[in-house]
Write a protein that holds these residues in place. Structure first.
Motif, PDB file in Angstrom:
ATOM      1  N   ASP A   1       0.748  -1.182  -0.030  1.00 57.42           N
ATOM      2  CA  ASP A   1      -0.248   0.139  -0.062  1.00 57.42           C
ATOM      3  C   ASP A   1       0.734   1.276   0.125  1.00 57.42           C
ATOM      4  O   ASP A   1       0.266   2.490  -0.312  1.00 57.42           O
ATOM      5  CB  ASP A   1      -0.757   0.050   1.146  1.00 57.42           C
ATOM      6  N   THR A   2       2.080   1.090   0.302  1.00 63.93           N
ATOM      7  CA  THR A   2       3.100   2.349   0.344  1.00 63.93           C
ATOM      8  C   THR A   2       2.886   2.990  -0.915  1.00 63.93           C
ATOM      9  O   THR A   2       3.031   4.336  -0.925  1.00 63.93           O
ATOM     10  CB  THR A   2       4.342   1.937   0.799  1.00 63.93           C
ATOM     11  N   ASP A   3       3.298   2.263  -2.134  1.00 61.89           N
ATOM     12  CA  ASP A   3       3.361   3.004  -3.345  1.00 61.89           C
ATOM     13  C   ASP A   3       2.040   4.074  -3.591  1.00 61.89           C
ATOM     14  O   ASP A   3       2.455   4.992  -3.941  1.00 61.89           O
ATOM     15  CB  ASP A   3       3.557   2.045  -4.249  1.00 61.89           C
ATOM     16  N   ARG A   4       0.921   3.285  -3.496  1.00 58.94           N
ATOM     17  CA  ARG A   4      -0.377   4.127  -3.481  1.00 58.94           C
ATOM     18  C   ARG A   4      -0.401   5.293  -2.922  1.00 58.94           C
ATOM     19  O   ARG A   4      -0.839   6.490  -3.356  1.00 58.94           O
ATOM     20  CB  ARG A   4      -1.500   3.160  -3.420  1.00 58.94           C
ATOM     21  N   GLU A   5      -0.029   5.085  -1.478  1.00 58.05           N
ATOM     22  CA  GLU A   5       0.011   6.130  -0.700  1.00 58.05           C
ATOM     23  C   GLU A   5       0.840   7.158  -0.936  1.00 58.05           C
ATOM     24  O   GLU A   5       0.418   8.371  -0.827  1.00 58.05           O
ATOM     25  CB  GLU A   5       0.199   5.683   0.886  1.00 58.05           C
ATOM     26  N   VAL A   6       1.941   6.899  -1.368  1.00 59.23           N
ATOM     27  CA  VAL A   6       2.864   7.911  -1.414  1.00 59.23           C
ATOM     28  C   VAL A   6       2.454   8.875  -2.917  1.00 59.23           C
ATOM     29  O   VAL A   6       2.660   9.969  -3.013  1.00 59.23           O
ATOM     30  CB  VAL A   6       4.274   7.514  -1.759  1.00 59.23           C
ATOM     31  N   ARG A   7       2.064   7.920  -3.721  1.00 58.36           N
ATOM     32  CA  ARG A   7       1.491   8.552  -5.021  1.00 58.36           C
ATOM     33  C   ARG A   7       0.368   9.620  -4.799  1.00 58.36           C
ATOM     34  O   ARG A   7       0.337  10.705  -5.354  1.00 58.36           O
ATOM     35  CB  ARG A   7       1.350   7.644  -6.220  1.00 58.36           C
TER      36      ARG A   7
END
Length: 121
Positions: free
Chosen positions: A70-76
């Motif tokens: 989920d980190t990639d989505r949240e950072v984006r």
């Protein structure tokens, strides 16, 4: 999430895209922070569910840091929202205001560059 957290996550996501392994000492070096600071940072990111510590595939004494799914989505999303707000501010400026901002920023860059050259001399 503070700036250092975000920088760390961006570094880990970039490394993941390139199939690079990142240890805590690698992250500390990339962020130019102490080993104590990187430990606190990784502990915080692990508690928040952004990073996992996993065994190093070839060095059993070492662990690697891996961003969670989920980190990639949240950072984006975080950066996307920030970029949209920044673009909205720029779009509200008149051409004259944009020119003034451009002159100001160019002057600031020149001032910083000349200071760096003075320090190296």
């Amino acid at each position: 999430m503070n700036e250092t957290d975000l920088r760390a996550l961006r570094h880990l996501l970039r490394a993941q895209r390139h199939d690079d392994l990142v240890r805590q000492r690698d992250l500390a070096e990339a962020l130019d922070i102490s080993s104590a600071s990187v430990t606190a940072l990784v502990d915080r990111l692990e508690r928040s569910g952004h990073v996992e510590r996993r065994p190093h595939p070839s060095d059993r004494r070492s662990v690697v840091l891996v961003p969670t799914a989920d980190t990639d989505r949240e950072v984006r999303e975080t950066l996307g929202d920030l970029h949209a707000r920044m673009a909205a501010v720029a779009e509200d400026l008149t051409p004259e205001q944009l020119a003034a901002v451009g002159r100001f920023l160019s002057g600031m860059v020149d001032a910083v560059r000349s200071t760096g050259a003075d320090e190296r001399a």
